[in-house]
Design a protein around this motif. Structure first.
Motif, PDB file in Angstrom:
ATOM      1  N   ARG A  47      32.055  38.827  43.129  1.00 17.93           N
ATOM      2  CA  ARG A  47      33.433  38.603  43.568  1.00 17.93           C
ATOM      3  C   ARG A  47      34.213  39.915  43.601  1.00 17.93           C
ATOM      4  NH1 ARG A  47      33.181  34.251  39.963  1.00 17.93           N
ATOM      5  NH2 ARG A  47      34.766  35.169  38.638  1.00 17.93           N
ATOM      6  N   LEU A  48      33.998  40.755  42.580  1.00 20.04           N
ATOM      7  CA  LEU A  48      34.669  42.055  42.562  1.00 20.04           C
ATOM      8  C   LEU A  48      34.251  42.897  43.767  1.00 20.04           C
ATOM      9  CD1 LEU A  48      34.488  42.957  38.774  1.00 20.04           C
ATOM     10  CD2 LEU A  48      36.541  42.374  40.084  1.00 20.04           C
ATOM     11  N   ARG A  49      32.965  42.856  44.096  1.00 23.26           N
ATOM     12  CA  ARG A  49      32.478  43.600  45.267  1.00 23.26           C
ATOM     13  C   ARG A  49      33.148  43.103  46.545  1.00 23.26           C
ATOM     14  NH1 ARG A  49      26.407  43.399  43.225  1.00 23.26           N
ATOM     15  NH2 ARG A  49      26.298  45.426  42.202  1.00 23.26           N
ATOM     16  N   GLN A  50      33.298  41.790  46.660  1.00 17.79           N
ATOM     17  CA  GLN A  50      33.939  41.217  47.850  1.00 17.79           C
ATOM     18  C   GLN A  50      35.395  41.644  47.949  1.00 17.79           C
ATOM     19  OE1 GLN A  50      33.334  37.006  47.514  1.00 17.79           O
ATOM     20  NE2 GLN A  50      31.114  37.148  47.894  1.00 17.79           N
ATOM     21  N   HIS A  51      36.118  41.546  46.837  1.00 12.66           N
ATOM     22  CA  HIS A  51      37.530  41.950  46.831  1.00 12.66           C
ATOM     23  C   HIS A  51      37.670  43.434  47.169  1.00 12.66           C
ATOM     24  CE1 HIS A  51      39.234  38.205  45.400  1.00 12.66           C
ATOM     25  NE2 HIS A  51      38.368  38.174  44.397  1.00 12.66           N
ATOM     26  N   ALA A  52      36.813  44.248  46.566  1.00  9.59           N
ATOM     27  CA  ALA A  52      36.873  45.691  46.805  1.00  9.59           C
ATOM     28  C   ALA A  52      36.534  46.005  48.264  1.00  9.59           C
ATOM     29  CB  ALA A  52      35.912  46.410  45.861  1.00  9.59           C
ATOM     30  N   ALA A  53      35.521  45.348  48.803  1.00  8.09           N
ATOM     31  CA  ALA A  53      35.107  45.601  50.189  1.00  8.09           C
ATOM     32  C   ALA A  53      36.220  45.254  51.165  1.00  8.09           C
ATOM     33  CB  ALA A  53      33.850  44.808  50.510  1.00  8.09           C
ATOM     34  N   ARG A  54      36.951  44.161  50.911  1.00 14.46           N
ATOM     35  CA  ARG A  54      38.058  43.784  51.790  1.00 14.46           C
ATOM     36  C   ARG A  54      39.114  44.869  51.859  1.00 14.46           C
ATOM     37  NH1 ARG A  54      39.218  38.502  49.077  1.00 14.46           N
ATOM     38  NH2 ARG A  54      37.099  37.757  49.050  1.00 14.46           N
ATOM     39  N   ARG A  55      39.220  45.638  50.789  1.00 10.85           N
ATOM     40  CA  ARG A  55      40.234  46.697  50.736  1.00 10.85           C
ATOM     41  C   ARG A  55      39.639  48.077  51.029  1.00 10.85           C
ATOM     42  NH1 ARG A  55      41.186  42.538  47.688  1.00 10.85           N
ATOM     43  NH2 ARG A  55      43.274  41.790  47.277  1.00 10.85           N
ATOM     44  N   GLY A  56      38.348  48.099  51.349  1.00 13.49           N
ATOM     45  CA  GLY A  56      37.700  49.377  51.633  1.00 13.49           C
ATOM     46  C   GLY A  56      37.582  50.270  50.420  1.00 13.49           C
ATOM     47  N   MET A  57      37.394  49.663  49.256  1.00 14.39           N
ATOM     48  CA  MET A  57      37.347  50.404  48.002  1.00 14.39           C
ATOM     49  C   MET A  57      36.011  50.200  47.306  1.00 14.39           C
ATOM     50  SD  MET A  57      41.041  49.133  46.560  1.00 14.39           S
ATOM     51  CE  MET A  57      41.217  50.328  45.262  1.00 14.39           C
ATOM     52  N   SER A  58      35.713  51.093  46.377  1.00  9.02           N
ATOM     53  CA  SER A  58      34.561  50.869  45.505  1.00  9.02           C
ATOM     54  C   SER A  58      34.973  49.864  44.429  1.00  9.02           C
ATOM     55  CB  SER A  58      34.124  52.179  44.843  1.00  9.02           C
ATOM     56  OG  SER A  58      35.100  52.609  43.904  1.00  9.02           O
ATOM     57  N   VAL A  59      33.988  49.246  43.799  1.00  4.52           N
ATOM     58  CA  VAL A  59      34.283  48.302  42.718  1.00  4.52           C
ATOM     59  C   VAL A  59      35.035  49.030  41.603  1.00  4.52           C
ATOM     60  CG1 VAL A  59      33.287  46.808  40.936  1.00  4.52           C
ATOM     61  CG2 VAL A  59      32.359  46.780  43.251  1.00  4.52           C
ATOM     62  N   GLN A  60      34.610  50.234  41.283  1.00  5.08           N
ATOM     63  CA  GLN A  60      35.262  51.008  40.224  1.00  5.08           C
ATOM     64  C   GLN A  60      36.736  51.242  40.552  1.00  5.08           C
ATOM     65  OE1 GLN A  60      33.295  54.647  39.123  1.00  5.08           O
ATOM     66  NE2 GLN A  60      35.187  55.553  38.346  1.00  5.08           N
ATOM     67  N   ASP A  61      37.025  51.690  41.773  1.00  8.97           N
ATOM     68  CA  ASP A  61      38.420  51.942  42.160  1.00  8.97           C
ATOM     69  C   ASP A  61      39.235  50.654  42.153  1.00  8.97           C
ATOM     70  OD1 ASP A  61      37.946  54.640  42.432  1.00  8.97           O
ATOM     71  OD2 ASP A  61      37.689  54.547  44.616  1.00  8.97           O
ATOM     72  N   TYR A  62      38.622  49.559  42.618  1.00 10.00           N
ATOM     73  CA  TYR A  62      39.323  48.276  42.645  1.00 10.00           C
ATOM     74  C   TYR A  62      39.693  47.825  41.230  1.00 10.00           C
ATOM     75  CZ  TYR A  62      40.288  43.327  43.249  1.00 10.00           C
ATOM     76  OH  TYR A  62      40.873  42.092  43.203  1.00 10.00           O
ATOM     77  N   VAL A  63      38.744  47.935  40.302  1.00 11.73           N
ATOM     78  CA  VAL A  63      38.997  47.504  38.917  1.00 11.73           C
ATOM     79  C   VAL A  63      40.063  48.384  38.272  1.00 11.73           C
ATOM     80  CG1 VAL A  63      37.968  47.305  36.612  1.00 11.73           C
ATOM     81  CG2 VAL A  63      36.737  46.426  38.606  1.00 11.73           C
ATOM     82  N   VAL A  64      39.965  49.684  38.463  1.00  8.63           N
ATOM     83  CA  VAL A  64      40.958  50.594  37.872  1.00  8.63           C
ATOM     84  C   VAL A  64      42.341  50.305  38.448  1.00  8.63           C
ATOM     85  CG1 VAL A  64      41.702  53.013  37.756  1.00  8.63           C
ATOM     86  CG2 VAL A  64      39.328  52.405  37.276  1.00  8.63           C
ATOM     87  N   ARG A  65      42.428  50.112  39.756  1.00 13.58           N
ATOM     88  CA  ARG A  65      43.719  49.817  40.382  1.00 13.58           C
ATOM     89  C   ARG A  65      44.308  48.508  39.847  1.00 13.58           C
ATOM     90  NH1 ARG A  65      44.738  49.784  46.882  1.00 13.58           N
ATOM     91  NH2 ARG A  65      46.934  49.252  46.805  1.00 13.58           N
TER      92      ARG A  65
END
Length: 79
Positions: A17-35
């Motif tokens: 799910r994290l990968r999907q959310h991050a991909a929708r925003r054009g981000m890595s999973v790491q960047d998405y979680v930190v943000r």
């Protein structure tokens, strides 16, 4: 500001799910979680600041505005 490594063990479904959310925003999973963590931390600090302001000034009240809108004001505490 430096950085530090944080290692997490998470469920595979959550990672997907994290990968999907991050991909929708054009981000890595790491960047998405930190943000997400930074945004959550800001929300907590903002809420705490509002609560402190309310303690200092009193309760928050909405008053009808003569122009038909709503005016917000802080009522000083009754002592």
């Amino acid at each position: 500001m430096g950085s530090t490594v944080l290692s997490l063990r998470i469920d595979g479904e959550l990672l997907d799910r994290l990968r999907q959310h991050a991909a929708r925003r054009g981000m890595s999973v790491q960047d998405y979680v930190v943000r997400t963590l930074v945004r959550d931390d800001f929300d907590e600090r903002f809420t705490a600041a509002v609560e402190e302001t309310e303690k200092f000034y009193g309760d928050f009240e909405e008053e009808p505005d003569p122009d038909g809108g709503v005016r917000h004001s802080l009522t000083p505490p009754v002592t």
